[in-house]
Design a protein around this motif. Structure first.
Motif, PDB file in Angstrom:
ATOM      1  N   PRO A 126      48.549  45.424  47.813  1.00  0.00           N
ATOM      2  CA  PRO A 126      47.229  46.018  47.584  1.00  0.00           C
ATOM      3  C   PRO A 126      46.928  46.250  46.105  1.00  0.00           C
ATOM      4  N   PHE A 127      47.980  46.490  45.315  1.00  0.00           N
ATOM      5  CA  PHE A 127      47.801  46.694  43.880  1.00  0.00           C
ATOM      6  C   PHE A 127      47.104  45.504  43.230  1.00  0.00           C
ATOM      7  N   ALA A 128      47.462  44.295  43.638  1.00  0.00           N
ATOM      8  CA  ALA A 128      46.861  43.100  43.048  1.00  0.00           C
ATOM      9  C   ALA A 128      45.356  43.074  43.256  1.00  0.00           C
ATOM     10  N   LEU A 129      44.899  43.601  44.380  1.00  0.00           N
ATOM     11  CA  LEU A 129      43.475  43.562  44.701  1.00  0.00           C
ATOM     12  C   LEU A 129      42.708  44.725  44.086  1.00  0.00           C
ATOM     13  N   THR A 130      43.411  45.629  43.384  1.00  0.00           N
ATOM     14  CA  THR A 130      42.723  46.661  42.595  1.00  0.00           C
ATOM     15  C   THR A 130      42.465  46.169  41.186  1.00  0.00           C
ATOM     16  N   ARG A 131      43.044  45.022  40.844  1.00  0.00           N
ATOM     17  CA  ARG A 131      42.890  44.454  39.520  1.00  0.00           C
ATOM     18  C   ARG A 131      41.863  43.330  39.563  1.00  0.00           C
ATOM     19  N   SER A 132      41.851  42.491  38.551  1.00  0.00           N
ATOM     20  CA  SER A 132      40.784  41.493  38.475  1.00  0.00           C
ATOM     21  C   SER A 132      40.828  40.483  39.617  1.00  0.00           C
ATOM     22  N   ALA A 133      41.983  40.325  40.282  1.00  0.00           N
ATOM     23  CA  ALA A 133      42.036  39.448  41.457  1.00  0.00           C
ATOM     24  C   ALA A 133      41.143  39.959  42.571  1.00  0.00           C
ATOM     25  N   GLY A 134      40.828  41.249  42.558  1.00  0.00           N
ATOM     26  CA  GLY A 134      39.976  41.840  43.577  1.00  0.00           C
ATOM     27  C   GLY A 134      38.501  41.784  43.247  1.00  0.00           C
ATOM     28  N   GLU A 135      38.135  41.139  42.145  1.00  0.00           N
ATOM     29  CA  GLU A 135      36.730  40.982  41.760  1.00  0.00           C
ATOM     30  C   GLU A 135      36.204  39.674  42.355  1.00  0.00           C
ATOM     31  N   VAL A 136      35.458  39.785  43.421  1.00  0.00           N
ATOM     32  CA  VAL A 136      35.067  38.601  44.193  1.00  0.00           C
ATOM     33  C   VAL A 136      33.916  37.862  43.506  1.00  0.00           C
ATOM     34  N   ILE A 137      34.088  36.533  43.386  1.00  0.00           N
ATOM     35  CA  ILE A 137      33.079  35.662  42.784  1.00  0.00           C
ATOM     36  C   ILE A 137      32.328  34.939  43.903  1.00  0.00           C
ATOM     37  N   PRO A 138      30.978  34.996  43.931  1.00  0.00           N
ATOM     38  CA  PRO A 138      30.221  34.283  44.969  1.00  0.00           C
ATOM     39  C   PRO A 138      30.287  32.771  44.742  1.00  0.00           C
ATOM     40  N   GLU A 139      30.824  32.064  45.713  1.00  0.00           N
ATOM     41  CA  GLU A 139      31.076  30.629  45.546  1.00  0.00           C
ATOM     42  C   GLU A 139      29.806  29.841  45.257  1.00  0.00           C
ATOM     43  N   ASP A 140      28.763  30.053  46.040  1.00  0.00           N
ATOM     44  CA  ASP A 140      27.539  29.252  45.879  1.00  0.00           C
ATOM     45  C   ASP A 140      26.908  29.471  44.512  1.00  0.00           C
ATOM     46  N   ALA A 141      26.789  30.725  44.100  1.00  0.00           N
ATOM     47  CA  ALA A 141      26.140  31.024  42.822  1.00  0.00           C
ATOM     48  C   ALA A 141      26.951  30.502  41.644  1.00  0.00           C
ATOM     49  N   TYR A 142      28.271  30.650  41.717  1.00  0.00           N
ATOM     50  CA  TYR A 142      29.139  30.187  40.624  1.00  0.00           C
ATOM     51  C   TYR A 142      29.084  28.671  40.510  1.00  0.00           C
ATOM     52  N   THR A 143      29.126  27.990  41.645  1.00  0.00           N
ATOM     53  CA  THR A 143      29.103  26.531  41.650  1.00  0.00           C
ATOM     54  C   THR A 143      27.771  25.998  41.138  1.00  0.00           C
ATOM     55  N   GLU A 144      26.706  26.701  41.454  1.00  0.00           N
ATOM     56  CA  GLU A 144      25.360  26.247  41.063  1.00  0.00           C
ATOM     57  C   GLU A 144      25.165  26.285  39.547  1.00  0.00           C
ATOM     58  N   VAL A 145      25.585  27.381  38.893  1.00  0.00           N
ATOM     59  CA  VAL A 145      25.300  27.518  37.461  1.00  0.00           C
ATOM     60  C   VAL A 145      26.418  26.963  36.577  1.00  0.00           C
ATOM     61  N   GLY A 146      27.646  26.933  37.092  1.00  0.00           N
ATOM     62  CA  GLY A 146      28.752  26.415  36.300  1.00  0.00           C
ATOM     63  C   GLY A 146      29.462  27.501  35.513  1.00  0.00           C
ATOM     64  N   ALA A 147      30.695  27.215  35.124  1.00  0.00           N
ATOM     65  CA  ALA A 147      31.555  28.209  34.476  1.00  0.00           C
ATOM     66  C   ALA A 147      31.008  28.685  33.140  1.00  0.00           C
ATOM     67  N   GLU A 148      30.413  27.778  32.362  1.00  0.00           N
ATOM     68  CA  GLU A 148      29.943  28.155  31.021  1.00  0.00           C
ATOM     69  C   GLU A 148      28.806  29.164  31.091  1.00  0.00           C
ATOM     70  N   GLU A 149      27.820  28.908  31.930  1.00  0.00           N
ATOM     71  CA  GLU A 149      26.697  29.835  32.079  1.00  0.00           C
ATOM     72  C   GLU A 149      27.162  31.148  32.688  1.00  0.00           C
ATOM     73  N   TRP A 150      28.094  31.068  33.625  1.00  0.00           N
ATOM     74  CA  TRP A 150      28.590  32.255  34.318  1.00  0.00           C
ATOM     75  C   TRP A 150      29.247  33.249  33.356  1.00  0.00           C
ATOM     76  N   ALA A 151      29.893  32.753  32.346  1.00  0.00           N
ATOM     77  CA  ALA A 151      30.651  33.599  31.421  1.00  0.00           C
ATOM     78  C   ALA A 151      29.805  34.699  30.798  1.00  0.00           C
TER      79      ALA A 151
END
Length: 380
Positions: A183-208
């Protein structure tokens, strides 16, 4: 809005240890100074729509480099910024001293802690209105595993062998080995959920620089390395959020403490024994976290093909016996640190009574002479 002064305190334990020894262990000085109980802000009252307004300014030790997956780290760089945008699947409750679901509804393990089943809360949406789903969780774990992403959570998620989407709100994590602290791992940045559709649509550079998350805030403005302003997310699953957040760069604990004292900021991280003690003495409200192994000596006992002098246990023992931890503490922190030979300090809730070797200059010298005699054939 009432103005708060909250110092998030981080005190490093002066842990000078010889790793990879063997033989008996013995006691050294105890945990050192007691800083007293932390005082966290009162969370009993919640925001309502008629209370909205005001700004809380936080001084960051190091600003978040980008909102790319897994870039935030509390107390080191921008963890509060990323958590404000993304929220996290789990959270640590310091008062109850246990992990609690946040974006998750529950997290349960099998008998040997190799399989963990996570259920998401119903009705949680990202700030763009898309629902948070188990597919998004699986997609996020894949991002963290990708070396090209450069996530700080990679070492956590690498323990996950398989992610199975059971249904839209249920994910099963199969680990490579038992891990009761998963559970500790999911209290850290691994627990910050990224929306797949939105991330894929704009791309990593814009997302940053323009992220979308399920957290309590959305990014209003972003001047990289200097200032980030976040406004309340009106669709946050936790209900109304009152203040606007402003994060500014204030390098160093001295400047952070002064900024807290003069009212320039309401929240900040303080690192280092002297600054932590100054804040405690000033009765600042905050959360104190003692970091074990703040300073440690690690000696290679034969890894990666090394075959030098430290493969001999006597060498490592000589170094351990030669460390006068109290003297080092006096010189580095003015005696305000917590000198110990334990990797997990006596003040840690994980301390199990295991300590290293006592300071013993005479024994250290004897071991060195013994090693030198074997090397040259004569004692010197």
């Amino acid at each position: 809005m009432k103005k708060l002064s909250v110092a998030v305190l981080t005190a490093s334990t002066l842990a000078l240890s010889a790793c990879g020894g063997g033989g008996e262990t013995s006691s050294t000085a105890d945990g050192g100074n007691e800083l007293g109980e932390h005082r966290t802000p009162d969370e009993s009252s919640r925001c309502t729509g008629d209370q909205a307004g005001g700004t809380i300014t936080m001084g960051e030790y190091v600003m978040l480099p980008s909102f790319s997956p897994g870039q935030g780290h509390y107390g080191l760089r921008g963890g509060a910024q990323s958590a404000a945008v993304y929220d996290r699947l789990m959270r640590w409750n310091p008062e109850a001293a246990e992990f609690e679901p946040q974006l998750a509804e529950s997290l349960e393990s099998n008998d040997d802690n190799t399989v963990w089943t996570l259920k998401l809360r119903e009705g949680v949406t990202f700030s763009n209105g898309d629902p948070l789903t188990a597919d998004d969780v699986a997609f996020t774990m894949d991002l963290h595993k990708d070396p090209a992403v450069g996530s700080t959570a990679k070492t956590d998620v690498d323990e996950i062998e398989t992610v199975r989407v059971i249904d839209p709100l249920t994910v099963e994590f199969e680990l490579s080995e038992p891990w009761v602290g998963f559970p500790f791992a999911l209290t850290r940045s691994a627990g910050e959920v990224i929306p797949e559709d939105a991330y894929t649509e704009v791309g990593a550079e814009e997302w940053a620089s323009n992220p979308i998350g399920a957290g309590a805030f959305v990014v209003a403005s972003n001047t990289p390395g200097q200032e980030v302003v976040m406004e309340p997310n009106p669709t946050y699953h936790g209900g109304p959020v009152c203040p606007t957040l402003k994060f500014i760069s204030i390098p160093g604990s001295q400047a952070t403490l002064e900024s807290l004292q003069n009212g320039e900021i309401e929240v900040g991280y303080l690192r280092g024994a002297q600054f932590v003690h100054d804040a405690v003495d000033a009765d600042m409200q905050g959360f104190l976290s003692v970091i074990s192994s703040g300073r440690a000596i690690v000696m290679n006992n034969g890894a990666a093909g090394y075959d030098g002098i430290f493969t001999d246990e006597r060498t490592r023992k000589a170094v351990a016996h030669a460390l006068d931890r109290d003297l080092i503490n006096d010189r580095l922190t003015g005696g305000l640190g917590q000198p110990t030979s334990a990797l997990l300090a006596e003040s840690s809730r994980f301390y199990d009574g295991q300590r290293g070797l006592d300071y013993d200059q005479e024994l250290a010298s004897e071991l060195v002479e013994e090693l030198k005699a074997e090397e040259t054939g004569t004692a010197t």
